[in-house]
Design an enzyme around this catalytic site. Structure first.
Site, PDB file in Angstrom:
ATOM      1  N   HIS A 183      16.846  46.484  30.978  1.00  0.00           N
ATOM      2  CA  HIS A 183      16.051  45.617  30.104  1.00  0.00           C
ATOM      3  C   HIS A 183      16.019  44.190  30.646  1.00  0.00           C
ATOM      4  CE1 HIS A 183      15.592  48.894  27.515  1.00  0.00           C
ATOM      5  NE2 HIS A 183      15.801  48.330  26.339  1.00  0.00           N
TER       6      HIS A 183
ATOM      7  N   HIS B 107      25.265  45.711  26.541  1.00  0.00           N
ATOM      8  CA  HIS B 107      25.806  45.552  27.894  1.00  0.00           C
ATOM      9  C   HIS B 107      26.895  44.477  27.933  1.00  0.00           C
ATOM     10  CE1 HIS B 107      22.859  48.143  29.929  1.00  0.00           C
ATOM     11  NE2 HIS B 107      21.955  47.625  29.106  1.00  0.00           N
TER      12      HIS B 107
END
Length: 271
Positions: free
Chosen positions: A164, A223
């Site tokens: 992303h 993340h």
């Protein structure tokens, strides 16, 4: 139409001095740094954006390159053709060739997206281990991919570079580079072409806002820091390597504003 025109004028005014193009890379890096600090300090509130199934993620981010590609395709084609005819006084054939050259930037972007996402998947599988809740009496199974692990209801632990952060940063930077062509175009406001270009421009600007907002959500909810930092650095490297290096060369898709001096303050293509 009048609201669209006012919206387009306001958005163009924000891009006219090149502030967005100059500052967006630094903004993306700052978002990763600050977002990761907030995430690590458990300072982020619970919101629907924490859920990966939120509508923006499902219907936009998961197909981010498709949205970017199909909106930039008509925008680049129309604006480049108009630029070739009005500024360079090219004929139809030469104008079409210039359009095809500029559209090849989308092919380059597709190649960047395909290669980088494939590399991320390879690294994720290479560095991963599967944790399952199997019985101790059962033989331990080795899993080669995350998909195999998930099929057995396992948890795949690996170094997962943020796709992303990579893709959203690359798409946002690519869009702000391409819309710069409007600063070199003069189109009659009463023409249908102006309405078409303005509609595409406003759509691309709102799409960029979505990309930056979802980039922020990724930074604060998903993340770890190193995965996000590496993802955005790869996105920035892909942008810089194309628009700030390769596209300055003769054998390349070229810049949206061709033959504009890099030191020009008006067009802000300084390196």
């Amino acid at each position: 139409m009048e609201r669209l025109e006012r919206c387009g004028r306001g958005l163009r005014a924000g891009l006219a001095a090149g502030q967005v193009r100059r500052r967006l890379p630094w903004l993306l890096l700052a978002i990763v740094l600050l977002g990761s600090a907030l995430k690590d300090g458990d300072l982020v509130p619970e919101t629907p954006m924490r859920n990966k199934r939120n509508p923006l993620n499902v219907y936009f981010v998961k197909v981010a390159w498709a949205w970017t590609f199909w909106l930039l395709l008509p925008f680049i084609a129309v604006t480049t053709y108009q630029f070739a005819e009005s500024k360079f006084l090219y004929g139809p054939t030469k104008s079409i060739l210039m359009v095809l050259r500029r559209l090849s930037a989308l092919l380059v972007g597709t190649a960047v997206w395909y290669v980088c996402t494939g590399l991320f998947i390879y690294i994720e599988n290479l560095t991963g281990m599967c944790s399952t809740s199997g019985k101790l009496s059962e033989p331990h199974r080795l899993y080669a991919t995350k998909q195999e692990c998930h099929q057995d209801n396992g948890i795949w632990n690996s170094f997962d570079i943020s796709g992303h952060c990579f893709l959203l940063s690359y798409c946002a930077l690519m869009i702000v580079e391409e819309v710069a062509v409007l600063e070199g175009l003069s189109i009659d406001r009463n023409s249908k072409l102006h309405v078409v270009i303005n509609g595409l421009f406003v759509s691309l600007c709102f799409l960029t806002m979505i990309w930056v907002f979802m980039f922020l959500c990724t930074a604060v909810y998903f993340h770890n820091f190193s995965q996000k930092l590496l993802g955005v650095l790869i996105g920035l490297s892909a942008w810089y390597g194309t628009y700030r290096f390769w596209y300055l060369k003769p054998f390349s898709p070229g810049l949206p504003l061709p033959n504009i001096p890099l030191s020009s303050k008006k067009y802000s293509y300084s390196r």
